[in-house]
Design an enzyme around this catalytic site. Sequence first.
Site, PDB file in Angstrom:
ATOM      1  N   ASP A 265       3.466   0.993   3.268  1.00 23.28           N
ATOM      2  CA  ASP A 265       2.984   0.826   4.634  1.00 23.28           C
ATOM      3  C   ASP A 265       3.222  -0.491   5.127  1.00 23.28           C
ATOM      4  O   ASP A 265       2.470  -1.570   4.720  1.00 23.28           O
ATOM      5  CB  ASP A 265       1.311   1.047   4.387  1.00 23.28           C
ATOM      6  CG  ASP A 265       0.673   0.857   5.707  1.00 23.28           C
ATOM      7  OD1 ASP A 265       1.053   0.316   6.775  1.00 23.28           O
ATOM      8  OD2 ASP A 265      -0.363   1.413   5.914  1.00 23.28           O
TER       9      ASP A 265
ATOM     10  N   ASP B 218       0.665   5.115   0.134  1.00 23.26           N
ATOM     11  CA  ASP B 218      -0.427   6.221   0.347  1.00 23.26           C
ATOM     12  C   ASP B 218       0.424   7.731   0.322  1.00 23.26           C
ATOM     13  O   ASP B 218       1.136   7.974   1.080  1.00 23.26           O
ATOM     14  CB  ASP B 218      -0.828   5.830   1.868  1.00 23.26           C
ATOM     15  CG  ASP B 218      -2.497   6.560   1.755  1.00 23.26           C
ATOM     16  OD1 ASP B 218      -2.496   7.782   1.596  1.00 23.26           O
ATOM     17  OD2 ASP B 218      -3.208   5.778   2.415  1.00 23.26           O
TER      18      ASP B 218
ATOM     19  N   ASP C 184       0.846  -1.117  -0.141  1.00 24.72           N
ATOM     20  CA  ASP C 184       0.006  -0.120   0.027  1.00 24.72           C
ATOM     21  C   ASP C 184       1.003   1.291  -0.091  1.00 24.72           C
ATOM     22  O   ASP C 184       1.737   1.551   0.869  1.00 24.72           O
ATOM     23  CB  ASP C 184      -0.875  -0.136   1.392  1.00 24.72           C
ATOM     24  CG  ASP C 184      -2.100   1.255   1.239  1.00 24.72           C
ATOM     25  OD1 ASP C 184      -2.038   1.825   0.358  1.00 24.72           O
ATOM     26  OD2 ASP C 184      -2.195   1.491   2.505  1.00 24.72           O
TER      27      ASP C 184
END
Lengths: 377, 337
Positions: free
Chosen positions: A282, A103, A101
Amino acid sequence: MDGKNSMNDQDVKLLERSFKRYYLSHLTEIPVPTDIAKREFGYKKFTGGMIRHMNVQDEKAMRLLLVENSPADVYCSNSYYLFPNMDMKKKDWQGADLIFDIDAKDLHLDCRYSHTCRVCGECKNVYKESSKCPQCNSIKHISSSWPCKNCINAAKKQVVKLVDILENDLGICADLIEIYFSGNEGFHVHVGKTEYNMLEPRARVALGDYIRFYNVMPETYGVRRSKIDRKKFPTEDDPGWHGRVAKKFFGKNAPRSTSNTEYVKIAEKLKNAQYTMGACIDMQVTGDIHRIFRMPGSLNSKSGLAKILCTDLAKFDPYQDACFIDCDLVKISAQCPIRFSLGGRTYGPYIKETKVEVERFAAVYMMCKGTAHAISS
Amino acid sequence: MLKLGPVEIAKYPFVEDASSYIRDIGITLEKLGTDPDLQIFIDMAMKRIRTAADGGVYESLPDMLDKRRMMFETLSFLVAVILLKLCGMQTLIRRFALAEARRAEKNLGVDLRIHPADKFELAKRLIGDLFSVNIEYINGDLSVPVQDYLTRAINFHEREWNLVNRRVSKGRVYLTRHETVRLLRTEISSYIQAKIRSAKMPTMQSGFEKPVTELIDLAKRFASETVIVSGEHPPCIKHAIEILERGENLPHSGRFMLATFLLNRGQSVEQIAPLFKNAPDYNERTTMYQLRNLSGESGGGTKYTCPSCEKIKSNDMCFANEKCDGIFTPLHFGRKK
């Protein structure tokens, strides 16, 4: 920002209806996860509450779930289980895809402040340039960010770094790497079935540390406190981090002295390089094998945008390419201090609460971010 | 099942099935236990077990090309397994398995040289068959798949084993021969232990009774050496002890933490020293010297205190749990607030 806390019945109705219309009209385009029957599914409603530990036997059952429940978010595990609908301990884990992930919020970009506003936790007032609510003085708030092009481009750069490491260092075939826009502020990278699928969480964390270029030692590159080991110096032709480090820090700039100060200097440089050279992923996501992760093709309740496959990352524009909600006009009451572009149009800012008629996708976007409410027509 | 030649069996005797090997060379257990001419195998086996119990590694007999000696080498291992099985002392089995793993590690380190190719192929097959690790030479460098590396290296606590501190390319991690076999030590040891545990219980022979009694006494000696500490240890200390018990390398910072913790909890140098016996580089003299220095008995007379939790954290040796909340040093663990 999770705008659902400030939602009234009318908001829920409008959002559920808009999401349902998307699922009905795009049902056949939503990709079916591989080995669907072995994955755990879950979903959230706009009214709150998470339902998980579900199994979905096939494509038909998946479509039924999407249409019948009007979910705000739909999730599907990256793990495969023999019994996906049982309690975690009884599921019988069979392996898990690698997931990453990225972000924009984790990149700490300078632009972020300019496109973040606050929704007061007490009176739901939306404000920007203040530490407490100008209306009720409460400091309780929820931050709501409206990622800009700069955010998306910075996240894309991280994806490029990640994919380079996955392919060249970890030997993962490009065909098995899928890049998705997350539906809000970043990207999800899924790696299909590989030799890495059986890795336990600690090993996944170690893999994540490699990708982030975290916890690197100067000794790896021949720099010790007491001496310099030139034989261990990396060269630009070396694969992996050795080659990347050689390009950035060695060559003409190679350390010559053997002092402790030199060692500390190099250690500091390498430590800082994790932010410039490593891919910002992440770790909570990568290390977790029991997570249910946003399902490709589903809508994100933080924006109303879809989690969609990016076939051409460079050209991908989420505000155009991931915006699938209908464009009929709806009336809302907006208090959105940030100007934003969506579906080829620009909206706002609406500094004071303003009644406007906008395209449904824009209304949903603002409502998902907690800065607008539905008005009955 | 991997078929090895006599030289390889002598090097890696744990691959063989004890009873069938002995039967195949025409010796019965009964004969082994009663024939005075075969007593030498029992003596050698006992020596092998004693060496292992003392934290040493059994040195191979010289001139390994001699067929008779190879048989001696193999038989002494297999008889040791029989005796250990009969005495049933887990402490001895663990120590023996670890010492034999280190011996195999040494031999594998030699056999993993790129030349001669047949030796490398055999070592590669052995590792592949027993531990499912695919070792390859790529451009003259030894490499293992990243996933095989990770599943093992995560149990090591030195930063140098972090994947980010390794050369990685196209899904493979490049290692030296020494590092490759080090990666497998725990598995070899577990494999040997499992092999001993799953072996059929041999029938007690009259000639085995004396050595078995001796082994039971030997094991008791270790039991009495166990460090007994009242109260629960903090997780970092427990973890350090576990590493040593597994025969893995505890980094210097970990050894310092463990020794100073126990010294400050009132343990004596003599009580603590046996804890370090399983360390791969164990040397009794050095251990005693260092412990005496830390306790203030020698050196400058300074008694060292246990490092702070912050320092332990920065050394990657902290495994805090909820009981650690609010403490600044492991010495405060378990104190009532």
